[in-house]
Motif scaffolding. Structure first.
Motif, PDB file in Angstrom:
ATOM      1  N   TYR A  47       0.845  -1.193   0.000  1.00  9.38           N
ATOM      2  CA  TYR A  47       0.000   0.000   0.000  1.00  9.38           C
ATOM      3  C   TYR A  47       0.884   1.248   0.000  1.00  9.38           C
ATOM      4  O   TYR A  47       1.946   1.270   0.626  1.00  9.38           O
ATOM      5  CB  TYR A  47      -0.913   0.025   1.223  1.00  9.38           C
ATOM      6  N   THR A  48       0.406   2.265  -0.691  1.00  6.65           N
ATOM      7  CA  THR A  48       1.098   3.547  -0.726  1.00  6.65           C
ATOM      8  C   THR A  48       0.110   4.649  -0.346  1.00  6.65           C
ATOM      9  O   THR A  48      -1.067   4.387  -0.101  1.00  6.65           O
ATOM     10  CB  THR A  48       1.656   3.846  -2.133  1.00  6.65           C
ATOM     11  N   ALA A  49       0.585   5.875  -0.324  1.00  2.00           N
ATOM     12  CA  ALA A  49      -0.280   7.015  -0.005  1.00  2.00           C
ATOM     13  C   ALA A  49      -1.442   7.133  -0.984  1.00  2.00           C
ATOM     14  O   ALA A  49      -2.483   7.723  -0.659  1.00  2.00           O
ATOM     15  CB  ALA A  49       0.537   8.300   0.008  1.00  2.00           C
ATOM     16  N   ASP A  50      -1.273   6.552  -2.167  1.00  2.00           N
ATOM     17  CA  ASP A  50      -2.355   6.604  -3.152  1.00  2.00           C
ATOM     18  C   ASP A  50      -3.623   5.954  -2.621  1.00  2.00           C
ATOM     19  O   ASP A  50      -4.734   6.323  -3.016  1.00  2.00           O
ATOM     20  CB  ASP A  50      -1.936   5.879  -4.438  1.00  2.00           C
ATOM     21  N   TYR A  68      -1.600   3.506   5.668  1.00  2.00           N
ATOM     22  CA  TYR A  68      -2.266   3.207   4.397  1.00  2.00           C
ATOM     23  C   TYR A  68      -3.075   1.917   4.505  1.00  2.00           C
ATOM     24  O   TYR A  68      -4.213   1.822   4.041  1.00  2.00           O
ATOM     25  CB  TYR A  68      -1.248   3.072   3.263  1.00  2.00           C
ATOM     26  N   TYR A  69      -2.469   0.917   5.097  1.00  2.00           N
ATOM     27  CA  TYR A  69      -3.095  -0.397   5.200  1.00  2.00           C
ATOM     28  C   TYR A  69      -4.270  -0.383   6.176  1.00  2.00           C
ATOM     29  O   TYR A  69      -5.382  -0.836   5.855  1.00  2.00           O
ATOM     30  CB  TYR A  69      -2.041  -1.415   5.635  1.00  2.00           C
ATOM     31  N   ILE A  70      -4.072   0.144   7.381  1.00  2.00           N
ATOM     32  CA  ILE A  70      -5.124   0.086   8.403  1.00  2.00           C
ATOM     33  C   ILE A  70      -6.293   0.992   8.054  1.00  2.00           C
ATOM     34  O   ILE A  70      -7.459   0.633   8.279  1.00  2.00           O
ATOM     35  CB  ILE A  70      -4.544   0.422   9.792  1.00  2.00           C
ATOM     36  N   GLU A  71      -6.028   2.153   7.486  1.00  2.00           N
ATOM     37  CA  GLU A  71      -7.133   3.015   7.070  1.00  2.00           C
ATOM     38  C   GLU A  71      -7.968   2.322   5.989  1.00  2.00           C
ATOM     39  O   GLU A  71      -9.208   2.403   5.994  1.00  2.00           O
ATOM     40  CB  GLU A  71      -6.614   4.357   6.549  1.00  2.00           C
ATOM     41  N   THR A  72      -7.295   1.621   5.080  1.00  2.00           N
ATOM     42  CA  THR A  72      -8.019   0.890   4.032  1.00  2.00           C
ATOM     43  C   THR A  72      -8.846  -0.233   4.635  1.00  2.00           C
ATOM     44  O   THR A  72     -10.024  -0.414   4.295  1.00  2.00           O
ATOM     45  CB  THR A  72      -7.034   0.314   2.995  1.00  2.00           C
ATOM     46  N   LEU A  73      -8.246  -1.000   5.545  1.00  2.00           N
ATOM     47  CA  LEU A  73      -8.972  -2.071   6.218  1.00  2.00           C
ATOM     48  C   LEU A  73     -10.177  -1.524   6.981  1.00  2.00           C
ATOM     49  O   LEU A  73     -11.261  -2.121   6.965  1.00  2.00           O
ATOM     50  CB  LEU A  73      -8.049  -2.800   7.195  1.00  2.00           C
ATOM     51  N   THR A  74      -9.979  -0.413   7.669  1.00  2.00           N
ATOM     52  CA  THR A  74     -11.073   0.195   8.432  1.00  2.00           C
ATOM     53  C   THR A  74     -12.249   0.507   7.524  1.00  2.00           C
ATOM     54  O   THR A  74     -13.402   0.174   7.825  1.00  2.00           O
ATOM     55  CB  THR A  74     -10.590   1.476   9.138  1.00  2.00           C
TER      56      THR A  74
END
Length: 450
Positions: A48-51, A356-362
């Motif tokens: 995951y990146t800032a994108d 990036y990862y945890i915000e996406t998972l959330t």
């Protein structure tokens, strides 16, 4: 000299990573094989990146999280003998506990409650009671400690229904709420997910069924003439935290987002932040090589506090084997102590914000759980879904997938790998809870321990 103009933007975006992988593996579709599907029903990227944040409602996700740091270290005590329990409770408070969780017997009189709470001020020490008779307990508590209590009731009528097969009367919760009118820091409405978690539910299912539980209880309590604005300030959400570290962090963060989304349906002008009690999971504990449960509970506790738990209960590592010893209870308390004293996790609120990862998972958990919650409501709510067996069917599929993943090679430390079967002579196994058939109370390791 202004050096900023000579700097190059060295940030690597996701497309750069994809191209690099494809070049090195000499395969134009190489990156696709690195993705994996989760039991929650969504696909995870290996990188995951800032994108990843540009497509997320980041303000909504982050504004729902805790704005203050720290949590209450609240060990659990199963009360049998009031005098012995009192000695253990005072020892716990002197050994790092900030609050207490008391699992009460079916009935307790004034003399027993007086002995139990001797030298414990409920106006200073939050105490959370687990009881099937909340109104009777509070009636007795008023005679023993007639002042402003702190803490609350971890009594969930839906969980009681799953355990006993008897529909708990919402009037008990309503009466308890009225009895606590002069104790604004004492929460009388508990919405929990433990029975779903322990049956084998996915994180998405846990969140969705918890929301359904909350809706059913609020419907019953408003029918009992309690206004919604009084309910929200008296509500506590209680969840189990499993071993999937990042997913569990995201689960607690998603729970906060979902709370505000659901409260928005009640058209409240002002909604307080949710009050979250988290406990380490017994579903993932093992009787084989039980010391490895220390690893699990530490991971689970860390996920809980990073995810934003207000109150944390860490179960002793031998809780699924026997009555916990003084040693195992002390070690359980010290998990929270170490996370504060050594890791300083009580010094920052929402430490995973911006990941990036945890915000996406959330975000994925929020949307998946909300969609399933709407399906539950179409089924008639959680109580209807439990009575019809629909919820049990959904969770059974998740349970079978968990078992199959272990059969296919997923490691259960101390069970399928790094196992040492210690002698069991002298141990006294705890009595298994009665099963009603609504939802089973399980441990994943039990399938592989024989």
């Amino acid at each position: 000299m202004n050096t900023s103009s000579s700097r190059h933007d060295t940030r690597t975006d996701f497309s750069d990573w994809q191209q690099q992988v494809r070049r090195e593996l000499n395969d134009e579709r190489a990156d696709e094989g690195l993705r994996w599907a989760t039991p929650e029903g969504f696909t995870l990227e290996p990188y995951y990146t800032a994108d990843a944040l540009t497509s997320l409602p980041l303000d909504t996700l982050q504004s729902a999280q805790r704005s203050n740091a720290g949590w209450l270290n609240a060990p659990e005590q199963v009360v049998q003998d009031a005098t012995q329990a009192n000695a253990s409770l005072r020892q716990a408070l002197g050994g790092g506990a900030d609050a207490l969780v008391l699992t009460m017997p079916d009935s307790v009189d004034q003399a027993q409650l007086t002995r139990l709470l001797k030298d414990i001020k409920l106006s200073e020490t939050p105490v959370f009671f687990q009881t099937d008779q909340p109104d009777k307990l509070l009636n007795t508590l008023q005679t023993v400690a007639p002042y402003r209590w702190r803490g609350g009731l971890l009594s969930d009528p839906v969980a009681q229904y799953v355990r006993t097969g008897l529909v708990a009367q919402s009037q008990q919760t309503a009466d308890a709420t009225r009895l606590a009118v002069n104790a604004p820091h004492f929460r009388t409405i508990c919405i929990s997910s433990h029975v779903f978690h322990n049956a084998g539910a996915t994180a998405t299912q846990e969140l969705a069924f918890l929301l359904g539980n909350l809706t059913d209880q609020y419907d019953a309590l408003t029918d009992a003439s309690l206004p919604v604005d009084e309910l929200v300030s008296r509500t506590m959400l209680s969840v189990s935290v499993g071993t999937s570290y990042f997913l569990e962090i995201a689960k607690l963060r998603a729970l906060r987002v979902l709370w505000f989304r659901l409260m928005g349906q009640y058209k409240q002008a002002s909604v307080p932040a949710p009050y979250v009690h988290a406990q380490t999971s017994t579903f993932y504990d093992a009787k084989a090589t039980p010391n490895t449960n220390l690893l699990r509970s530490t991971t689970e506790a860390m996920a809980a506090v990073i995810g934003g738990a207000d109150v944390l209960t860490v179960h002793p590592f031998d809780a699924v084997l026997t009555t916990p010893s003084a040693f195992s209870e002390r070690i359980a308390r010290n998990v929270s102590v170490l996370l504060k004293a050594e890791s300083y996790l009580d010094k920052v609120a929402d430490p995973s914000a911006g990941s990036y990862y945890i915000e996406t998972l959330t975000h994925q958990l929020v949307e998946g759980a909300w969609a399933l919650f709407l399906t539950v409501e179409q089924q008639g709510g959680v109580l209807t879904g439990l009575a019809s067996g629909w919820i049990a069917e959904q969770i059974e599929q998740a349970w079978q997938a968990k078992v199959e993943s272990v059969r296919q090679g997923r490691v259960l430390v101390g069970v399928t790998k790094f196992r040492y079967d210690e002698p069991t002579a002298g141990s006294s196994s705890t009595v298994a809870p009665e099963q009603t058939g609504l939802l089973p109370d399980r441990r994943l390791a039990a399938e592989f321990e024989s």
